[in-house]
Write a protein that holds these residues in place. Structure first.
Motif, PDB file in Angstrom:
ATOM      1  N   VAL A   1      39.774  29.787  44.312  1.00 25.06           N
ATOM      2  CA  VAL A   1      41.097  30.312  43.954  1.00 25.06           C
ATOM      3  C   VAL A   1      41.733  30.984  45.171  1.00 25.06           C
ATOM      4  O   VAL A   1      42.925  30.802  45.460  1.00 25.06           O
ATOM      5  CB  VAL A   1      40.996  31.314  42.782  1.00 25.06           C
ATOM      6  N   ASP A   2      40.945  31.754  45.918  1.00 29.59           N
ATOM      7  CA  ASP A   2      41.465  32.509  47.060  1.00 29.59           C
ATOM      8  C   ASP A   2      42.081  31.607  48.124  1.00 29.59           C
ATOM      9  O   ASP A   2      43.028  32.014  48.815  1.00 29.59           O
ATOM     10  CB  ASP A   2      40.353  33.350  47.689  1.00 29.59           C
TER      11      ASP A   2
ATOM     12  N   GLY B   1      43.284  28.546  47.446  1.00 23.76           N
ATOM     13  CA  GLY B   1      44.261  27.652  46.834  1.00 23.76           C
ATOM     14  C   GLY B   1      43.749  26.291  46.429  1.00 23.76           C
ATOM     15  O   GLY B   1      44.537  25.393  46.121  1.00 23.76           O
TER      16      GLY B   1
ATOM     17  N   TRP C   1      43.489  18.677  45.625  1.00 22.48           N
ATOM     18  CA  TRP C   1      43.864  19.490  46.781  1.00 22.48           C
ATOM     19  C   TRP C   1      43.739  18.690  48.081  1.00 22.48           C
ATOM     20  O   TRP C   1      44.598  18.784  48.963  1.00 22.48           O
ATOM     21  CB  TRP C   1      42.975  20.725  46.807  1.00 22.48           C
TER      22      TRP C   1
ATOM     23  N   TRP D   1      34.229  29.488  41.676  1.00 23.89           N
ATOM     24  CA  TRP D   1      35.612  29.452  41.205  1.00 23.89           C
ATOM     25  C   TRP D   1      36.513  30.474  41.909  1.00 23.89           C
ATOM     26  O   TRP D   1      37.560  30.096  42.463  1.00 23.89           O
ATOM     27  CB  TRP D   1      35.651  29.637  39.694  1.00 23.89           C
TER      28      TRP D   1
ATOM     29  N   ALA E   1      39.945  19.396  40.746  1.00 19.87           N
ATOM     30  CA  ALA E   1      40.890  20.213  41.501  1.00 19.87           C
ATOM     31  C   ALA E   1      40.714  20.016  43.006  1.00 19.87           C
ATOM     32  O   ALA E   1      41.697  19.960  43.755  1.00 19.87           O
ATOM     33  CB  ALA E   1      40.715  21.684  41.134  1.00 19.87           C
TER      34      ALA E   1
ATOM     35  N   VAL F   1      41.742  25.677  43.691  1.00 21.28           N
ATOM     36  CA  VAL F   1      41.890  25.605  42.233  1.00 21.28           C
ATOM     37  C   VAL F   1      42.948  26.619  41.798  1.00 21.28           C
ATOM     38  O   VAL F   1      43.185  27.622  42.468  1.00 21.28           O
ATOM     39  CB  VAL F   1      40.559  25.871  41.501  1.00 21.28           C
ATOM     40  N   ASP F   2      43.579  26.337  40.671  1.00 13.84           N
ATOM     41  CA  ASP F   2      44.607  27.212  40.127  1.00 13.84           C
ATOM     42  C   ASP F   2      44.037  28.014  38.975  1.00 13.84           C
ATOM     43  O   ASP F   2      43.200  27.537  38.217  1.00 13.84           O
ATOM     44  CB  ASP F   2      45.797  26.389  39.623  1.00 13.84           C
ATOM     45  N   GLY F   3      44.516  29.249  38.845  1.00 16.89           N
ATOM     46  CA  GLY F   3      44.090  30.078  37.720  1.00 16.89           C
ATOM     47  C   GLY F   3      43.003  31.035  38.116  1.00 16.89           C
ATOM     48  O   GLY F   3      41.996  30.652  38.711  1.00 16.89           O
TER      49      GLY F   3
END
Length: 454
Positions: A109-110, A112, A136, A105, A132, A114-116
């Motif tokens: 995220v780093d 982009g 993307w 996760w 996700a 997945v969000d959050g």
């Protein structure tokens, strides 16, 4: 020398011979790009989004270096192409393979995907990552994602329990539903062959596993000679001396790094001759380095690391070494002879290991560069392997004390699982069921005691 354009390689080649720098490093997995030699086919297969998803090989044979090179190469291959690399060594050891998605996760995220920053509460994280990632990828058709999971053995074992492979199947679905614009690669110490006979497993859809073993001769030669040449050192016998060192190191990159580091230290400790570089490397230089007790101890330690992946490898290798000491270095054992002798040395370690499983273990020893198949028999790969394993007395002592010292391998993999039927467990393991319902036509005989059916 005149060149139309300045080149860094030319500057390095002319400057380094006047320094004491050494490019050789005993740092597993942290290989500098300029010291990554060979593995061309394996690298191409890893970054190919339609290529295989499994890599296996022993410790310090170059799996982690291969993954790092693949990450760099994939991200440099075009805009929108991202690769994440992480070790999942701690995932699955507690029987919870679902923790894989929590490990991925923050990496996603780093970049982009997945969000959050935090994991979604009360949600299936595998499904959240799957959804996700597909969203993307749909935003831009040039996007692609390569997920590289190092040290994945415990995860695969945990996910195989009950022959379910729930989380491997999420990875498979992600690859297929993204039209292969996303790819997951698992790297580990063992081959996935131990799962291949399980019924309804998804591994066969993820390509044939790659095995990372010793370097090919030309690539091993390049790793030894090219950095030395850049430093201003050349062999006075350009054929025999490099070949001798490659045989000593068994073409293993970790041992070549060790030898190269020690050789550069030896060569730079003496005064630069009046004529300046290049300097010649003689046979005496090679002997001085190789017969250094500290280097030989380091060689042996690294080599035994591979055998300690599974103590059955160690007994198999030392059994062949016993024959080499008794009958000569070229002595080989048939699969039947090797099985009989290994089981004699360590009955508990090979208890429950059938003929097919033993054949798989021996094949893995060949893949790891420990043994070689020669005319239907198995022998040590090179005479130097016998030196690393020890004298005849040391080999015999290792074998005679095996039952007391060695640890019986875990049998918690998916192949040994017995599914529940009402109030009892199946008398057949998942591996046996897989073979029973295999589409291949073969006659099988099932035997057992009356108690096994109750």
């Amino acid at each position: 020398m005149c060149q139309a354009e300045p080149r860094r390689s030319t500057f390095v080649a002319t400057a380094l011979p006047f320094t004491a720098a050494s490019p050789y490093r005993d740092t597993p997995g942290d290989t500098a790009p300029e010291m990554f030699y060979g593995r061309t086919e394996e690298l191409a297969a890893v970054i190919d989004l339609n290529g295989p998803s499994f890599i296996s090989g022993g410790r310090q044979l170059g799996k982690s270096a291969l993954l790092r090179a693949a990450q760099r190469r994939f991200q440099e291959s075009g805009p929108g192409r991202h690769a994440v690399l992480t070790s999942v060594f701690t995932v699955g050891g507690d029987g919870r393979p679902e923790r894989l998605w929590g490990a991925l996760w923050p990496l996603l995220v780093d970049i982009g995907v997945v969000d959050g920053v935090t994991l979604p509460e009360g949600a299936d994280v595998a499904e959240a990552v799957y959804d996700a990632t597909l969203r993307w990828l749909r935003v831009d058709t040039s996007r692609a994602l390569l997920i590289l999971l190092d040290e994945a053995d415990a995860f695969l074992d945990a996910d195989a329990v009950g022959a379910r492979f729930i989380h491997v199947d999420w990875c498979r679905r992600l690859m297929l539903d993204s039209n292969r614009r996303a790819k997951v690669v698992f790297a580990g110490l063992h081959r996935t062959a131990r799962f291949e006979s399980l019924p309804n497993q998804p591994l066969s859809h993820l390509g044939r596993p790659l095995t990372v073993g010793p370097l090919r001769p030309q690539h091993a030669h390049d790793l030894l000679t090219k950095p030395l040449s850049t430093l201003g050192f050349t062999f006075d016998d350009v054929i025999a001396l490099p070949a001798r060192i490659l045989a000593m190191a068994n073409n293993l990159p970790a041992l070549l790094q060790l030898f190269g580091e020690a050789l550069v230290e030896h060569l730079t400790a003496r005064p630069v001759p009046d004529g300046g570089p290049p300097q010649q490397i003689s046979g005496e230089d090679v002997d001085d380095v190789f017969f250094d007790p500290d280097l030989r101890a380091a060689f042996r330690e690294k080599y035994v690391l591979t055998l300690n992946l599974d103590h059955r490898y160690l007994v198999i290798a030392y059994t062949v070494a016993e024959a080499a000491h008794e009958r000569g270095i070229d002595a080989s054992l048939t699969l039947g002879e090797l099985s009989e002798m290994a089981r004699l040395h360590w009955p508990a370690g090979f208890s429950g290991v059938g003929a097919d499983d033993f054949n798989g273990l021996v094949t893995e020893c060949v893949d790891l560069g420990v043994l070689a198949l020669d005319g239907g028999g198995y022998r040590l790969r090179t005479p130097y392997v016998l030196r690393l394993l020890g004298t005849e007395e040391e080999v015999l002592e290792t074998l005679y004390t095996a039952p007391e010292r060695l640890v019986r391998p875990s049998t918690s993999d998916g192949g040994s699982y017995r599914r529940a039927f009402k109030q009892i467990r199946s008398p057949l393991t998942e591996r046996q069921l897989g073979r029973l319902f295999d589409a291949r036509r073969e006659a099988l005989v099932i035997v057992g005691s009356p108690g096994s059916a109750k």
